[in-house]
Design a protein around this motif. Structure first.
Motif, PDB file in Angstrom:
ATOM      1  N   VAL A 245       4.866   6.216   8.564  1.00  0.00           N
ATOM      2  CA  VAL A 245       4.682   5.839   6.954  1.00  0.00           C
ATOM      3  C   VAL A 245       4.692   4.706   7.165  1.00  0.00           C
ATOM      4  O   VAL A 245       3.491   4.117   6.334  1.00  0.00           O
TER       5      VAL A 245
ATOM      6  N   GLY B  20      -3.315   1.836  -3.000  1.00  0.00           N
ATOM      7  CA  GLY B  20      -2.221   3.117  -2.379  1.00  0.00           C
ATOM      8  C   GLY B  20      -4.111   3.976  -2.337  1.00  0.00           C
ATOM      9  O   GLY B  20      -4.706   4.525  -3.015  1.00  0.00           O
ATOM     10  N   ASN B  21      -3.504   5.371  -1.399  1.00  0.00           N
ATOM     11  CA  ASN B  21      -4.460   6.292  -1.062  1.00  0.00           C
ATOM     12  C   ASN B  21      -3.858   7.092  -0.414  1.00  0.00           C
ATOM     13  O   ASN B  21      -3.359   7.701  -0.151  1.00  0.00           O
TER      14      ASN B  21
ATOM     15  N   TRP C 291      -1.732  10.777   7.047  1.00  0.00           N
ATOM     16  CA  TRP C 291      -1.206   9.321   8.565  1.00  0.00           C
ATOM     17  C   TRP C 291       0.471   9.707   8.117  1.00  0.00           C
ATOM     18  O   TRP C 291       1.540   9.492   9.273  1.00  0.00           O
ATOM     19  N   THR C 292       0.915  10.368   7.395  1.00  0.00           N
ATOM     20  CA  THR C 292       2.097  11.415   7.235  1.00  0.00           C
ATOM     21  C   THR C 292       2.224  12.651   8.176  1.00  0.00           C
ATOM     22  O   THR C 292       2.880  12.933   8.801  1.00  0.00           O
TER      23      THR C 292
ATOM     24  N   LEU D  53      -5.336   9.639   2.097  1.00  0.00           N
ATOM     25  CA  LEU D  53      -4.907   9.067   3.167  1.00  0.00           C
ATOM     26  C   LEU D  53      -3.551   8.851   3.904  1.00  0.00           C
ATOM     27  O   LEU D  53      -3.243   8.877   4.620  1.00  0.00           O
ATOM     28  N   GLU D  54      -2.830   8.702   2.806  1.00  0.00           N
ATOM     29  CA  GLU D  54      -1.470   8.755   2.625  1.00  0.00           C
ATOM     30  C   GLU D  54      -0.385  10.006   3.608  1.00  0.00           C
ATOM     31  O   GLU D  54       0.436  10.075   4.075  1.00  0.00           O
TER      32      GLU D  54
ATOM     33  N   PHE E 179       0.807  -1.175   0.188  1.00  0.00           N
ATOM     34  CA  PHE E 179       0.070   0.603  -0.020  1.00  0.00           C
ATOM     35  C   PHE E 179       1.342   1.461  -0.011  1.00  0.00           C
ATOM     36  O   PHE E 179       1.452   1.350   1.066  1.00  0.00           O
ATOM     37  N   GLY E 180       1.135   1.886  -0.696  1.00  0.00           N
ATOM     38  CA  GLY E 180       1.826   2.973  -1.102  1.00  0.00           C
ATOM     39  C   GLY E 180       2.935   3.214  -1.406  1.00  0.00           C
ATOM     40  O   GLY E 180       3.997   3.302  -0.496  1.00  0.00           O
TER      41      GLY E 180
END
Lengths: 562, 288
Positions: A337, B89-90, B97-98, B93-94, A289-290
Motif C-alpha cells: 500500500v 487519493g482515490n 491495491w490493498t 484504487l486504494e 496520495f491516500g
C-alpha cells in the motif's frame, strides 16, 4: 541583496551574537535544545558510520577472493560482529534519533521535545554506550566475535570467555536505555505538544512514522535488555538460563532476541519511510496520495511487525514455520500500500529532480528489491534453502543500506538547509547518488546471488573458487559505497561554511518546519500559520487550492468541538 | 552542441532501458543461481521457487516502471510554476491495491504451506538413519553398529590463520528415505547441503531430525576448491566460532548397491578396530 550576505548563523533576529570558544563548548555540552541535540546525534552517528564502514571495508577486503589471508578467523569475527552492532545501534538508531529530534518538534509546531533534559540524557548515553561497546577491542580476548545476535551457547562463558561480550552487553544495555527514553519522549511530544489545530490526522506522515517507531521501540527494547541481562548473569554469575547442559534453553534466547530484532527492522525503516513520504509529495508538488491509507498502513506494519519474529528461526526446528510464514507474508500488504501510494503521488505531479528526490526515488527502487526478496524469505519454505546464507545478508542490506541509507541521504539533502541555513551542493549530490546506486546494487545483488548458490554467511573465508567473481563485484561495490559516503561528508563540511544561503523555504515545502527561519531560533517559531490540513504551509501559500479542504475541515472541527 | 528536447528524451529513454536491462539481467542471474535440487523434497521447493520468482519478476518490472517512469513522465518543465491537480487519493484504487497484494500473498502462503508440510513430513520408519554430530569444528557421521565417518578437526597454522580444511565425506544411497538425526554437544551448528535446498540447525539439548530422499547420484559433480569431484557440497551455516568457515563436509550420493558395498567395507574396518584393540575408541580415519 543585503539578506543574502548575512551569515545564516547570525541572521536570527538580525543581532550578531559572538561567543567565546569556551562558552560555545559549554553551551553544546549542557544544551537541552532539541535542534542542538539533534545535530550532536547526527555528528555522532556519522562518526560511527565511518567506524562501521571501515569494518565493512575490512570484511569485504577479506572476502574479495577465496582463501584470502588478510585477517585471521578470530579477528574477522570480531570485525564482522562489531560492524553489525555499530551500524545498527550506533549509526542507524542515532541517525533516526537525529532526524526525529530535529524535525518532529518543528513539524508539530512545538518549541522543544516534551522532556528536554531526558532528551539530553538520551543523547549522552549514546557515545557512552558506543565507547563501552568498542572498548572490547582493548580487552583481553578482543571484542565480541559471536555475531550481533550474541547467541548462546556460543556467547556464554564457556565458549566466549573474554570480556568482549561483557562490554558489548553493557554498552548495548546503555544504548537500549537511551532509545527507550528517547522513544517515550517522542511519544509524549507527539501526543501532547502538537500545535493548536493539528489533530492526529493532520500530522505530517514523518511524525506518524516516528510515533509508530517509538511505540515499537518501547514495546520491544526492554525485552531485549532483559535478555541481555539474563545472558550477562549467565556469563558472570552462572545462572544457566540459556545453558542446555544445565536444562536451560538457547532457543529461548533467540525468541527474546528476535522479539526485539524484527521490530527493530521496522524501528529503523519506518522513520525512513516517513522521510520519503515527506520528500515525494513536496517534490511532486502534490499531497500524499491516500494520507489515511498511509497512516493505517504504518500502524498495520507496526502491529504485524511484532508478530513475525520467529521467521528468523525457521531452521531451528523449534517453531511453527507455517504460522510465522503467514504473519510474515501479510506484512507485504501494508508495505505494498505504501509503495503504491508513493508512486501514485508522483503520477500527474510536476516532479522536481532534486538530489533529495533522487535519493527518495532510489529508496523506492531498491526497497522494492529488499521487499520482494523478503517475501521469498518470509514464505518459510524457500527460507530453508537460503537461510543463513549471503542471500539473507544481501536482502537485509538492500533494506538497511540500499533503502534506509538512501533515505538518510535524502533526509540530509532535504533538511541540511534547515539545520545550517545553507544548501548542500546538488551536483556533487547527484554524482554521489550515481556512485552509491551502482555501488549498492553491485554489492548486495552479488551477495543475493551468492546466497542462492549456497555461500553461507558469517564465514571468514571460502574455498569455492567459483564464488570469486561475484565476491569481487561485491567488494568493488562496497568500496564505491564508501566513496559515495566520503563525498557526502565532504559536501556537508564544505556546505556548512560555503554553501549557498537556503532561505526559510528552499523546497517550496508543505510542513511547519519551513515556516520559520533556517536555522530556526531556539524557541522555533515567532508565529504559526493556521493548521487546517497535513500541509499547513501549503495552505498558507495557496489559499485558493486549499480553500475547499480548509473550509470543510474547519467546519468539521467546529462540529466536533461543540 | 546542444541537443534538442526530443533527442534528450530519447537519450533518457535509452538510459532507462539500459538500467532496466541490467536490473533484469541481474535478477535472471539470481534465478538461475539456485543449485539443481538433488532430493524429492528439494524438487518441490525448486518449483515453488520458480513460481514465486516469476510473480516477483512481474511485480518488480511493473513497479520499477512506475517508480522511474512516473517521475520522468511527469517531471516539472523549466519555468512551469503552475501547481498540478491536487489529488488527495482515490478510495476505489486504494482498495484495489490493498486487495491485489493480499490475494497474492494468500496464494503464495497456500503454495508455501504445502511445501513446508512436505519437507517437514516424516515416515515413521525411514529406510536409513544417520546421526550427524556437529562440534567445534568438524562434522562426523554415525551409521550405527560402530560405523562412523569422523571429520578431521579444523587446524590453524603458526600465524593463526586457518589451514585448508579436508571435508569428511558423507556417503548416502540414492532413492532411499534417509533420516538425519542432528546432535551437538557444544554450540549451535547448522547442517546445510545446498543441493537439498534445505538446512536444519544442530541445537545442543534438542533432538532435530529431518528426512530426505536423494533422486540423483553425485557422480557428475565437478571438484570445487577443497571439495573433491563426485560429491555435493556441505557446510555449517550457523556461526559457531573461530573456525566456522572450515567446518565443511561433502555428500557422495551413490547407488544402493555401491552404498551396501561401501558400508560392508566400513563395517569390517570397524569390527577389526573394535576387536584389535579394546582400549581404542571408535575414532576412525576420515574416509577419503
Amino acid at each position: 541583496m543585503a539578506t543574502t550576505e548575512v551569515r545564516p548563523e547570525v541572521a536570527v533576529g538580525g543581532v550578531e551574537v559572538r561567543q567565546p570558544y569556551r562558552a560555545t563548548v559549554l553551551d553544546w555540552l549542557t544544551t537541552t535544545d532539541h535542534k542542538k541535540i539533534a545535530i550532536m546525534y547526527f555528528v555522532t552517528s556519522v562518526v560511527f558510520l565511518c567506524v562501521g564502514g571501515t569494518f565493512a571495508g575490512l570484511v569485504r577486503t577479506q572476502l574479495m577472493q577465496s582463501g584470502e589471508r588478510f585477517m585471521d578467523g578470530d579477528t574477522y569475527n570480531q570485525v564482522m560482529t562489531m560492524h553489525a552492532l555499530v551500524m545498527v545501534f550506533l549509526f542507524l538508531m542515532p541517525m533516526i534519533a537525529a532526524i526525529g529530534n530535529y524535525v518532529v518538534p518543528l513539524q508539530l509546531g512545538a518549541t522543544d521535545m516534551a522532556f528536554p533534559k531526558v532528551n539530553a540524557l538520551s543523547f549522552w548515553l549514546v557515545p557512552l554506550g558506543g565507547i563501552l561497546m568498542l572498548s572490547g577491542f582493548l580487552v583481553k580476548g578482543g571484542a565480541a566475535s559471536v555475531g550481533w545476535y550474541i547467541n548462546p551457547p556460543l556467547s556464554n562463558s564457556q565458549f566466549a570467555p573474554g570480556n568482549g561480550v561483557n562490554v558489548a552487553l553493557a554498552g548495548l544495555a546503555i544504548l537500549g536505555a537511551s532509545t527507550t527514553l528517547g522513544s517515550i519522549n517522542f511519544i509524549v511530544t507527539i501526543l501532547k505538544l502538537r500545535a493548536p489545530g493539528m489533530t492526529m490526522m493532520r500530522m505530517p506522515l514523518f511524525c506518524w512514522n516516528m510515533f509508530v517507531t517509538s511505540l515499537l521501540a518501547v514495546f520491544s527494547l526492554p525485552v531485549l535488555t532483559a535478555g541481555f541481562a539474563m545472558l550477562w548473569i549467565d556469563r558472570n554469575l552462572g545462572a544457566n538460563f540459556f545453558n542446555p547442559q544445565a536444562g536451560g534453553d538457547p532457543i529461548l534466547y533467540q525468541h527474546i532476541f528476535w522479539f526485539f530484532g524484527h521490530p527493530e527492522v521496522y524501528i529503523l525503516l519506518l522513520p525512513i519511510m516517513g522521510v520519503v513520504s515527506e520528500l515525494i509529495p513536496v517534490f511532486s508538488r502534490k499531497p500524499a496520495f491516500g494520507y489515511k491509507a498511509f497512516v493505517f498502513a504504518t500502524l498495520a506494519i507496526g502491529a504485524l511487525g511484532t508478530m513475525v519474529w520467529a521467521h528468523h528461526m525457521f531452521t531451528t526446528g523449534a517453531i511453527n514455520v507455517s504460522f510465522f510464514a503467514a504473519t510474515s507474508l501479510l506484512i507485504a500488504v501494508p508495505t505494498g500500500v505504501k509503495m503504491f501510494s508513493w508512486t501514485a503521488t508522483m503520477w500527474r505531479g510536476k516532479v522536481k529532480w532534486t538530489t533529495a528526490m533522487l535519493f527518495a526515488i532510489g529508496f523506492l527502487s531498491q526497497f522494492l528489491i529488499g521487499g520482494i526478496t523478503g517475501v521469498f524469505l518470509g514464505s518459510g519454505s524457500i527460507d530453508f534453502s537460503v537461510h543463513d546464507t549471503y542471500y539473507v545478508v544481501g536482502h537485509f542490506h538492500y533494506v538497511l543500506v540500499a533503502a534506509a541509507l538512501f533515505g538518510v541521504m535524502g533526509a540530509s539533502y532535504y533538511w541540511f538547509p534547515k539545520m545550517t541555513g545553507r544548501l548542500l551542493n546538488e551536483k556533487v549530490g547527484k554524482v554521489q547518488w550515481v556512485i552509491m546506486f551502482v555501488g549498492t546494487n553491485m554489492t548486495f545483488m552479488a551477495q543475493q546471488i551468492l546466497g542462492i548458490k549456497g555461500m553461507p554467511r558469517r564465514i571468514e573465508t571460502y574455498y569455492v573458487p567459483a564464488w570469486n567473481t561475484l565476491n569481487l563485484v561485491s567488494t568493488i561495490g562496497a568500496y564505491l559505497i564508501g566513496l559515495g559516503l566520503l563525498m557526502w561528508i565532504i559536501n556537508m563540511l564544505v556546505a556548512r561554511k560555503r554553501g549557498p544561503i537556503a532561505g526559510d523555504d528552499p523546497w517550496d515545502a508543505n510542513t511547519l518546519e519551513w515556516a520559520t527561519t533556517s536555522p530556526p531560533p531556539y524557541y522555533n517559531f515567532d508565529a504559526l500559520p493556521p493548521i487546517r490540513s497535513e500541509r499547513p504551509l501549503f495552505d498558507l501559500k495557496h489559499p485558493a487550492e486549499g480553500a475547499e479542504d480548509a473550509a470543510e475541515s474547519a467546519e468539521r472541527e467546529h462540529a466536533g468541538a461543540h | 552542441m546542444r541537443r534538442t528536447a526530443s533527442e534528450r528524451l530519447a537519450a533518457r529513454r535509452k538510459f532507462g532501458m539500459l538500467v532496466g536491462t541490467i536490473g533484469v539481467a541481474l535478477l535472471l542471474a539470481s534465478c538461475t543461481g539456485q543449485p539443481e535440487p538433488a532430493t524429492q523434497q528439494g524438487e518441490g521447493m525448486h518449483r515453488l521457487y520458480l513460481v514465486m520468482w516469476i510473480i516477483a519478476l512481474v511485480l518488480f518490472v511493473g513497479v520499477e516502471i512506475a517508480i522511474w517512469g512516473f517521475p520522468l513522465a511527469f517531471r516539472r518543465r523549466r519555468g512551469d510554476n503552475e501547481l498540478p491537480a491536487q489529488s488527495h487519493g482515490n478510495n476505489v484504487l486504494e482498495f484495489v491495491w490493498t486487495a491485489i497484494p493480499a490475494v497474492i500473498v494468500i496464494t503464495l502462503f497456500a503454495l508455501s504451506w504445502q511445501q513446508i508440510n512436505k519437507v517437514q513430513a516424516k515416515e515413521p520408519v525411514p529406510d536409513r538413519e544417520i546421526k550427524v554430530i556437529g562440534k567445534q569444528w568438524a562434522w562426523s557421521f554415525d551409521y550405527g553398529n560402530g560405523v562412523t565417518v569422523v571429520g578431521e578437526n579444523a587446524t590453524k597454522n603458526s600465524a593463526g590463520f586457518a589451514n585448508e580444511p579436508v571435508p569428511p565425506r558423507l556417503v548416502v544411497p540414492v532413492g532411499q528415505n534417509i533420516e538425519f538425526k542432528l546432535q551437538s554437544d557444544d554450540v549451535i551448528h547448522s547442517f546445510y547441503i545446498p543441493a537439498t535446498l534445505y538446512k536444519l540447525d544442530v541445537v545442543p539439548g534438542q533432538q532435530n531430525a529431518f528426512q530426505v530422499t536423494f533422486t540423483k547420484t553425485s557422480e557428475d559433480q565437478p571438484a570445487h576448491g577443497v571439495y573433491s569431484a563426485g560429491a555435493f557440497q556441505g557446510a555449517c551455516a550457523e556461526l559457531c566460532g573461530t573456525q566456522h568457515a572450515q567446518m565443511l563436509f561433502e555428500v557422495e550420493v551413490v547407488s544402493p548397491e555401491q552404498f551396501d558395498t561401501w558400508l560392508r567395507g566400513k563395517q569390517a574396518e570397524a569390527n577389526r578396530s573394535a576387536g584389535g584393540a579394546a582400549t581404542a575408541t571408535t575414532t576412525t580415519a576420515a574416509s577419503q
